[in-house]
Motif scaffolding. Structure first.
Motif, PDB file in Angstrom:
ATOM      1  N   LEU A 137       0.830  -1.233  -0.003  1.00 33.60           N
ATOM      2  CA  LEU A 137      -0.112  -0.122  -0.031  1.00 33.60           C
ATOM      3  C   LEU A 137       0.868   1.319  -0.166  1.00 33.60           C
ATOM      4  CD1 LEU A 137      -2.807   1.589   0.208  1.00 33.60           C
ATOM      5  CD2 LEU A 137      -2.479   1.159   2.896  1.00 33.60           C
ATOM      6  N   VAL A 138       1.932   1.491   1.043  1.00 29.29           N
ATOM      7  CA  VAL A 138       2.754   2.558   0.890  1.00 29.29           C
ATOM      8  C   VAL A 138       3.321   2.706  -0.283  1.00 29.29           C
ATOM      9  CG1 VAL A 138       4.634   3.293   2.107  1.00 29.29           C
ATOM     10  CG2 VAL A 138       3.059   2.316   3.564  1.00 29.29           C
ATOM     11  N   ARG A 139       3.928   1.533  -0.724  1.00 32.00           N
ATOM     12  CA  ARG A 139       4.698   1.763  -2.067  1.00 32.00           C
ATOM     13  C   ARG A 139       3.861   2.256  -3.448  1.00 32.00           C
ATOM     14  NH1 ARG A 139       5.419  -1.417  -6.156  1.00 32.00           N
ATOM     15  NH2 ARG A 139       4.494  -3.149  -5.361  1.00 32.00           N
ATOM     16  N   GLU A 140       2.849   1.531  -3.437  1.00 35.55           N
ATOM     17  CA  GLU A 140       1.875   2.130  -4.609  1.00 35.55           C
ATOM     18  C   GLU A 140       1.352   3.375  -4.299  1.00 35.55           C
ATOM     19  OE1 GLU A 140      -0.861  -1.173  -4.735  1.00 35.55           O
ATOM     20  OE2 GLU A 140       0.560  -2.483  -5.892  1.00 35.55           O
ATOM     21  N   VAL A 141       0.820   3.691  -3.118  1.00 42.32           N
ATOM     22  CA  VAL A 141       0.181   4.978  -2.811  1.00 42.32           C
ATOM     23  C   VAL A 141       1.165   6.257  -3.296  1.00 42.32           C
ATOM     24  CG1 VAL A 141      -0.774   6.525  -1.137  1.00 42.32           C
ATOM     25  CG2 VAL A 141      -1.757   4.179  -1.512  1.00 42.32           C
ATOM     26  N   ARG A 142       2.423   6.303  -2.913  1.00 43.99           N
ATOM     27  CA  ARG A 142       3.172   7.049  -2.883  1.00 43.99           C
ATOM     28  C   ARG A 142       4.224   6.918  -3.899  1.00 43.99           C
ATOM     29  NH1 ARG A 142       1.477  11.239  -2.034  1.00 43.99           N
ATOM     30  NH2 ARG A 142       3.406  12.228  -1.879  1.00 43.99           N
ATOM     31  N   ALA A 143       4.082   5.925  -4.829  1.00 43.55           N
ATOM     32  CA  ALA A 143       5.023   5.457  -5.922  1.00 43.55           C
ATOM     33  C   ALA A 143       6.495   5.680  -5.599  1.00 43.55           C
ATOM     34  CB  ALA A 143       4.722   6.472  -7.109  1.00 43.55           C
ATOM     35  N   LEU A 144       6.794   4.868  -4.454  1.00 41.50           N
ATOM     36  CA  LEU A 144       8.275   4.875  -3.705  1.00 41.50           C
ATOM     37  C   LEU A 144       8.927   3.828  -4.708  1.00 41.50           C
ATOM     38  CD1 LEU A 144       7.687   5.281   0.045  1.00 41.50           C
ATOM     39  CD2 LEU A 144       8.208   6.956  -1.561  1.00 41.50           C
ATOM     40  N   PRO A 145      10.150   4.105  -4.867  1.00 40.59           N
ATOM     41  CA  PRO A 145      10.992   2.852  -5.421  1.00 40.59           C
ATOM     42  C   PRO A 145      11.484   2.004  -4.430  1.00 40.59           C
ATOM     43  CG  PRO A 145      12.413   5.188  -5.229  1.00 40.59           C
ATOM     44  CD  PRO A 145      10.906   5.391  -4.890  1.00 40.59           C
ATOM     45  N   TYR A 146      11.903   0.894  -4.945  1.00 44.51           N
ATOM     46  CA  TYR A 146      12.275  -0.230  -3.965  1.00 44.51           C
ATOM     47  C   TYR A 146      13.490   0.276  -3.194  1.00 44.51           C
ATOM     48  CZ  TYR A 146       8.923  -3.765  -5.333  1.00 44.51           C
ATOM     49  OH  TYR A 146       7.950  -4.392  -5.583  1.00 44.51           O
ATOM     50  N   ARG A 147      14.305   1.017  -3.671  1.00 50.97           N
ATOM     51  CA  ARG A 147      15.652   1.465  -3.058  1.00 50.97           C
ATOM     52  C   ARG A 147      15.268   2.258  -1.952  1.00 50.97           C
ATOM     53  NH1 ARG A 147      20.854   2.484  -3.372  1.00 50.97           N
ATOM     54  NH2 ARG A 147      21.305   1.443  -5.282  1.00 50.97           N
ATOM     55  N   GLU A 148      14.269   3.192  -1.802  1.00 50.54           N
ATOM     56  CA  GLU A 148      13.776   3.971  -0.656  1.00 50.54           C
ATOM     57  C   GLU A 148      12.968   3.276   0.335  1.00 50.54           C
ATOM     58  OE1 GLU A 148      13.471   7.053   2.049  1.00 50.54           O
ATOM     59  OE2 GLU A 148      14.717   6.845  -0.048  1.00 50.54           O
TER      60      GLU A 148
END
Length: 214
Positions: A137-148
């Motif tokens: 959810l966090v990754r998709e909602v904020r479009a965060l890269p895996y590195r972060e």
């Protein structure tokens, strides 16, 4: 010599817990709060520092909203108690230290925490746990890269044990006894120079070195 890395899950419900856990383990709790909760919470000035006003509460969820993929609210997911691994670790270590080189608690630094331990070691995490619903959810909602994501969060397994292959079965058995999922998440090998880390993700390998902890 090469050893294996065994991860212990931070989500689900251990036998000594009384409710399901989202698995965040207090990792990046400030970032999670601001990334997920919506602007109504800016009305509470004590809830954020003025210096980050433009970054505060930029999400779309309220505390009482259901957390997608979880049978709990967003508030319950954010406030899930940090799991203690003391019972399972005591069981493991009661069997002695033979074959165990390190135990990592993936808090500050998330999945890069291992870089600060040992020397001349290449850590390879090539078999991560499936992404938990909350971190997805966090990754998709904020479009965060895996590195972060890897630098900030535990990604669903907050405890890792580096050990000889021959010791792994006893660790899996101890984890299962307490209802905690465990898996071989990777391995270590010798390298020249400073420690380094490779994490295989769905979008390809992500490489970290000692400077990643700065």
């Amino acid at each position: 010599p090469q050893q294996v890395i065994i991860g212990l899950a931070s989500d689900g419900m251990a036998t000594y817990e009384d409710r399901p856990n989202s698995g965040i383990g207090s990792n990046g709790i400030t970032a999670l709060r601001h990334e997920l909760l919506d602007a109504r919470y800016r009305d509470v000035p004590e809830a954020f520092a003025p210096q980050i006003a433009t970054l505060a509460y930029v999400g779309s969820f309220g505390l009482d909203d259901p957390a997608p993929g979880l049978r709990m609210t967003v508030a319950e997911a954010l406030l899930s108690p940090t799991r203690t691994y003391a019972p399972v670790l005591k069981t493991i270590l009661d069997g002695g230290l033979d074959g165990i080189s390190a135990v990592f608690h993936n808090t500050g630094g998330g999945q890069t925490k291992c870089l600060g331990f040992g020397s001349g070691i290449r850590y390879v995490k090539d078999h991560l746990f499936p992404e938990t619903p909350f971190f997805r959810l966090v990754r998709e909602v904020r479009a965060l890269p895996y590195r972060e994501m890897l630098r900030t969060f535990n990604m669903g397994f907050r405890m890792e044990i580096v050990c000889d292959e021959a010791r792994s079965d006893s660790i899996f058995e101890a984890a299962a006894r307490f209802g905690i999922a465990a898996r071989r998440t990777g391995y270590t090998e010798a390298t020249q120079g400073a420690n380094c880390l490779q994490v295989d993700t769905p979008t390809g390998p992500v490489i970290f070195d000692a400077h990643s902890l700065d």
